[in-house]
Every structure is written in C-alpha cells, then in structure tokens.
Motif scaffolding. Structure first.
Motif, mmCIF file in Angstrom:
data_model
loop_
_atom_site.group_PDB
_atom_site.id
_atom_site.type_symbol
_atom_site.label_atom_id
_atom_site.label_comp_id
_atom_site.label_asym_id
_atom_site.label_seq_id
_atom_site.Cartn_x
_atom_site.Cartn_y
_atom_site.Cartn_z
ATOM 1 N N LEU A 1 -1.000 -4.530 7.284
ATOM 2 C CA LEU A 1 -0.813 -5.984 7.208
ATOM 3 C C LEU A 1 -1.630 -6.700 8.276
ATOM 4 C CD1 LEU A 1 3.032 -6.331 6.551
ATOM 5 C CD2 LEU A 1 1.175 -6.256 4.883
ATOM 6 N N ASP A 2 -1.730 -6.090 9.460
ATOM 7 C CA ASP A 2 -2.454 -6.714 10.566
ATOM 8 C C ASP A 2 -3.970 -6.681 10.367
ATOM 9 O OD1 ASP A 2 -0.140 -7.383 11.903
ATOM 10 O OD2 ASP A 2 -0.115 -5.554 13.109
ATOM 11 N N CYS A 3 -4.437 -5.952 9.372
ATOM 12 C CA CYS A 3 -5.874 -5.884 9.088
ATOM 13 C C CYS A 3 -6.326 -6.929 8.071
ATOM 14 C CB CYS A 3 -6.250 -4.504 8.548
ATOM 15 S SG CYS A 3 -6.164 -3.185 9.780
ATOM 16 N N LEU A 4 -5.381 -7.658 7.497
ATOM 17 C CA LEU A 4 -5.707 -8.566 6.399
ATOM 18 C C LEU A 4 -6.010 -9.989 6.856
ATOM 19 C CD1 LEU A 4 -3.027 -7.372 3.830
ATOM 20 C CD2 LEU A 4 -5.512 -7.322 3.471
ATOM 21 N N GLN A 5 -6.963 -10.590 6.163
ATOM 22 C CA GLN A 5 -7.235 -12.009 6.324
ATOM 23 C C GLN A 5 -6.083 -12.814 5.708
ATOM 24 O OE1 GLN A 5 -10.905 -12.801 4.275
ATOM 25 N NE2 GLN A 5 -12.110 -11.377 5.524
ATOM 26 N N PRO A 6 -5.954 -14.094 6.048
ATOM 27 C CA PRO A 6 -4.969 -14.935 5.365
ATOM 28 C C PRO A 6 -5.158 -14.859 3.845
ATOM 29 C CG PRO A 6 -5.847 -16.091 7.249
ATOM 30 C CD PRO A 6 -6.667 -14.834 7.108
ATOM 31 N N ARG A 7 -4.054 -14.748 3.133
ATOM 32 C CA ARG A 7 -4.012 -14.609 1.670
ATOM 33 C C ARG A 7 -4.663 -13.308 1.202
ATOM 34 N NH1 ARG A 7 -5.558 -19.664 2.690
ATOM 35 N NH2 ARG A 7 -7.690 -19.347 1.890
ATOM 36 N N GLY A 8 -4.753 -12.325 2.083
ATOM 37 C CA GLY A 8 -5.283 -11.014 1.720
ATOM 38 C C GLY A 8 -4.288 -10.211 0.896
ATOM 39 N N LEU A 9 -4.793 -9.133 0.307
ATOM 40 C CA LEU A 9 -3.991 -8.324 -0.608
ATOM 41 C C LEU A 9 -3.742 -6.937 -0.034
ATOM 42 C CD1 LEU A 9 -2.692 -7.761 -3.401
ATOM 43 C CD2 LEU A 9 -4.974 -7.098 -4.207
ATOM 44 N N MET A 10 -2.485 -6.566 0.085
ATOM 45 C CA MET A 10 -2.068 -5.231 0.502
ATOM 46 C C MET A 10 -1.761 -4.424 -0.755
ATOM 47 S SD MET A 10 -1.102 -2.875 2.573
ATOM 48 C CE MET A 10 0.140 -1.642 2.937
ATOM 49 N N VAL A 11 -2.531 -3.353 -0.992
ATOM 50 C CA VAL A 11 -2.335 -2.495 -2.158
ATOM 51 C C VAL A 11 -1.693 -1.199 -1.686
ATOM 52 C CG1 VAL A 11 -3.412 -1.373 -4.130
ATOM 53 C CG2 VAL A 11 -4.389 -3.502 -3.229
ATOM 54 N N SER A 12 -0.396 -1.062 -1.899
ATOM 55 C CA SER A 12 0.355 0.121 -1.479
ATOM 56 C C SER A 12 0.498 1.036 -2.691
ATOM 57 C CB SER A 12 1.732 -0.289 -0.959
ATOM 58 O OG SER A 12 2.506 0.837 -0.632
ATOM 59 N N PHE A 13 -0.234 2.175 -2.679
ATOM 60 C CA PHE A 13 -0.225 3.028 -3.874
ATOM 61 C C PHE A 13 0.219 4.457 -3.590
ATOM 62 C CE2 PHE A 13 -4.429 3.637 -2.101
ATOM 63 C CZ PHE A 13 -4.832 4.915 -2.473
ATOM 64 N N GLY A 14 0.894 4.681 -2.464
ATOM 65 C CA GLY A 14 1.394 6.014 -2.159
ATOM 66 C C GLY A 14 2.329 6.007 -0.972
ATOM 67 N N ASN A 15 2.980 7.182 -0.748
ATOM 68 C CA ASN A 15 4.005 7.289 0.303
ATOM 69 C C ASN A 15 3.871 8.588 1.090
ATOM 70 O OD1 ASN A 15 5.779 5.057 -1.032
ATOM 71 N ND2 ASN A 15 5.597 6.617 -2.621
ATOM 72 N N ALA A 16 2.646 8.968 1.460
ATOM 73 C CA ALA A 16 2.448 10.273 2.093
ATOM 74 C C ALA A 16 3.291 10.455 3.352
ATOM 75 C CB ALA A 16 0.973 10.480 2.415
ATOM 76 N N SER A 17 3.553 9.379 4.088
ATOM 77 C CA SER A 17 4.354 9.474 5.311
ATOM 78 C C SER A 17 5.802 9.045 5.091
ATOM 79 C CB SER A 17 3.734 8.602 6.408
ATOM 80 O OG SER A 17 3.849 7.223 6.077
ATOM 81 N N GLY A 18 6.157 8.741 3.843
ATOM 82 C CA GLY A 18 7.484 8.233 3.523
ATOM 83 C C GLY A 18 7.386 6.858 2.897
ATOM 84 N N PRO A 19 8.384 6.471 2.109
ATOM 85 C CA PRO A 19 8.332 5.181 1.412
ATOM 86 C C PRO A 19 8.502 3.996 2.350
ATOM 87 C CG PRO A 19 10.456 6.233 1.063
ATOM 88 C CD PRO A 19 9.604 7.238 1.783
ATOM 89 N N VAL A 20 7.903 2.889 1.963
ATOM 90 C CA VAL A 20 8.089 1.629 2.685
ATOM 91 C C VAL A 20 9.372 0.984 2.163
ATOM 92 C CG1 VAL A 20 7.140 -0.656 3.129
ATOM 93 C CG2 VAL A 20 5.608 1.326 2.956
ATOM 94 N N THR A 21 10.308 0.729 3.056
ATOM 95 C CA THR A 21 11.587 0.138 2.656
ATOM 96 C C THR A 21 11.878 -1.093 3.501
ATOM 97 O OG1 THR A 21 12.813 1.564 4.191
ATOM 98 C CG2 THR A 21 12.514 2.376 1.939
ATOM 99 N N GLY A 22 12.802 -1.898 3.043
ATOM 100 C CA GLY A 22 13.250 -3.062 3.808
ATOM 101 C C GLY A 22 12.161 -4.060 4.106
ATOM 102 N N ILE A 23 11.329 -4.374 3.118
ATOM 103 C CA ILE A 23 10.228 -5.315 3.333
ATOM 104 C C ILE A 23 10.777 -6.707 3.617
ATOM 105 C CG2 ILE A 23 8.251 -6.437 2.234
ATOM 106 C CD1 ILE A 23 7.869 -3.885 0.607
ATOM 107 N N ASP A 24 10.295 -7.301 4.683
ATOM 108 C CA ASP A 24 10.680 -8.651 5.083
ATOM 109 C C ASP A 24 9.650 -9.626 4.527
ATOM 110 O OD1 ASP A 24 11.403 -10.999 6.271
ATOM 111 O OD2 ASP A 24 11.189 -10.283 8.338
ATOM 112 N N LEU A 25 10.006 -10.361 3.483
ATOM 113 C CA LEU A 25 9.049 -11.276 2.856
ATOM 114 C C LEU A 25 8.578 -12.361 3.816
ATOM 115 C CD1 LEU A 25 10.587 -11.717 -0.724
ATOM 116 C CD2 LEU A 25 8.727 -10.214 0.010
ATOM 117 N N ALA A 26 9.432 -12.735 4.755
ATOM 118 C CA ALA A 26 9.029 -13.753 5.728
ATOM 119 C C ALA A 26 7.862 -13.257 6.584
ATOM 120 C CB ALA A 26 10.209 -14.125 6.619
ATOM 121 N N GLN A 27 7.778 -11.928 6.773
ATOM 122 C CA GLN A 27 6.681 -11.356 7.543
ATOM 123 C C GLN A 27 5.336 -11.591 6.841
ATOM 124 O OE1 GLN A 27 6.451 -7.036 7.675
ATOM 125 N NE2 GLN A 27 5.993 -7.097 9.858
#
Length: 327
Positions: free
Chosen positions: A226-252
C-alpha cells in the motif's frame, strides 16, 4: 490401474499419499489425458493445508498438467486421441498419471512447446496474462511493483513486462534471486530481507511511486504494498504465500490516497473456451517467439511419487521459477 497423489486429512507435506486408482471413463464432455508433466503451484499447498477447502476427503491435488489424449467422451468435438494438450483449470486431481478433464478446460499444445514447458507455464502464464493485460493494462515505459519476482509467476512476468517495454520492479529474498529476476527482464529488484520495500521503490521512481502493485505474498507485504502506491493506485492481491490478508481497514485505503484493491483469480478471467483460447494463444505466441523462455532446473523436476519433497522445497522457498512432477 493408475497412480496418483492424494491426501486424507489436511496438514503439511507428509499428508500426501502415493496410491493406486482406477480411472473412470470420461463423461460425454470430458477428455481423458495421460499426463506427461504436471505443474506444481503454490495454491496446491493451500488446498493440502486446508486454507482453501477441498470438496471431500480423500482428495486428489493439482489442476495443471500437459499430456496426450487417450480417450474422449461421446460429445467431445474439439479433441481426439493422440492430441497434445495442456490444462490449468481442471477439477482437482492433476497429480495423477491419468486425469479426466472437461473439454472446455483444455487447450491444444503446439508442437513447438514441450510437455514440460506447457505444464511449467500454463497456469502461471495465464495468470500473468490477466494480471498485466486485463486486471490492469501495463503500458510501455511504466514502472510497477511485482512481488516474488524470482518465483514461477514472477519470472514469466519479468519476461512479459520486458517484451511490453514496461519497468518491472521485483521483490526478491536474496542476491541470487535478484540476479535471476534481472536476467529474466526485471528493470530493478528490491531485496526485502535487506531493504525497506517502500523506501527503495520510492528512490527507484524518484518519489513518484507506482500506479499498480501485484502481490502474491499476502500478509507480510500488505502494508508495504500500500505504501508503494500513488494516490488512486491499484493494489492487486492475488495470493497468500505468507498467509491471508485479514481485517482490512477501508479507512486506511482512504488515508493512503483513495486506493483501490482487487482480489482476482484466473477463474474470474477465463470463464469459457473463447477466453481460454484468446489467453492461451497469446501466451503460446510469446513462448514461440522467444520473448518468454520456460526452463525448469533438473533439481526442480520431481518424480510424481515424490510430491512430498516437492512441496517441502516450494514452501521453504528454495525453488526458483517453475517446478514439475513427472509421472
């Protein structure tokens, strides 16, 4: 009788069993394939461990292989015995000498591409196709971040990005893997064990960051991505090699620049034969032209009966690029 790998309970690589099975005849719209090479993918470890549920136990494993048609169902119109074929979206059970596959999940494998190349590249190549050409259309000269650049998907992405004239910045876990990714076409690499990903990417892009990040690692790289993205950038999460992403904070997402997030999969982009043919034809053209080279190291070719060892190597991240099971 034929041999296959199956598991009767979820767990580590030790739950994989080498068993006899009686292949059933293909149904009307199925094709029976004698597998010559079988693709190993990280998603297989999710199914084995129970992160992704399997339909019932005992269960086969794997969805990707290349081989020859031995039987066809009564209503099959696209294939005949002796055809060379490849598949990546079959019903689970490709870790087998014989597998029945719906005809709409099969593609003809060109003579110029070996069974090993087909099995090593099909799922991963189709994945790169939808990531770079459909989820987000990477443009010539554009910089973007791709995690696990020396992995099976990553090395194909490095080569495809180079062919497009795009600047792939890849994360890797060692200097050796950095060299491998750069030889494949990565514009730059970031060693996540020694460098801060977001800080290094900012330096590489003169503070501009990137419009898209492709992340198959999951939990461990979520914040950095997320910290690598420009404003209005797109994060494409297509795998979970280190474990799933949970508890996403939309306000973030709002606080970091009104970011977009998507969680795509191949099944969302290839839903019928026409879509499969379009994507596979583009992939095969890239391989046939030499723009994408598919080479599997001998140490990453495992006998089918040795699937446990293959999974241990994959999960220990000691592999580079694609790995195969050979019946």
């Amino acid at each position: 009788m034929a041999k296959r790998i199956q598991f009767s309970q979820h767990g580590g690589p030790n739950v994989l069993e080498w068993v006899d099975v009686e292949p059933g005849d293909p149904t009307d719209f199925e094709v029976q394939v004698e597998n010559k090479a079988i693709g190993i993918n990280y998603i297989d470890t999710y199914v084995r461990s129970g992160l992704y549920p399997s339909a019932s136990l005992p269960s086969g494993l794997g969805t990707e292989a290349a081989g020859k048609v031995v039987k066809v169902g009564a209503a099959v119109s696209h294939f005949k015995p002796g055809d060379r074929v490849v598949y990546a979206q079959a019903p689970i059970g490709a870790y087998s000498e014989i597998h029945n596959v719906p005809q709409d999940r099969l593609a003809h494998l060109p003579d110029a591409i070996s069974f090993e190349q087909g099995a090593a590249s099909f799922l991963k190549g189709l994945t790169v196709h939808y990531l770079l050409r459909q989820t987000y259309h990477v443009a010539p000269g554009e910089a973007f971040l791709f995690h696990a650049a020396a992995g099976g998907v990553g090395l194909i992405a490095c080569q495809w990005a180079k062919a497009l004239g795009a600047h792939l910045i890849g994360t890797v876990g060692s200097a050796e893997k950095a060299a491998i990714a750069q030889r494949a076409g990565a514009w730059a690499t970031i060693n996540y064990r020694e460098e801060n990903i977001a800080e290094r990417l900012s330096a590489l892009t003169d503070g501009k960051k990137v419009r898209v990040v492709y992340d198959s690692v999951g939990k461990d790289t979520w914040e950095a991505s997320l910290d690598c993205l420009q404003p209005r950038g797109l994060m494409v999460s297509f795998g979970n090699a280190s474990g799933p992403v949970t508890g996403i904070d939309l306000a973030q997402l709002n606080k970091k620049g009104s970011l977009y997030v998507t969680r795509p999969s191949l099944f969302g982009y290839i839903t019928n034969r026409a879509e499969l043919e379009l994507a596979s034809n583009e992939l095969f053209s890239m391989i046939a032209s030499g723009a994408i080279k598919i080479d599997v190291a001998e140490k990453q070719k495992f006998a089918l009966r040795d699937a446990q060892q293959a999974h241990i190597a994959l999960e220990n991240r000691t592999t580079q690029g694609s790995s195969l099971l050979i019946p």
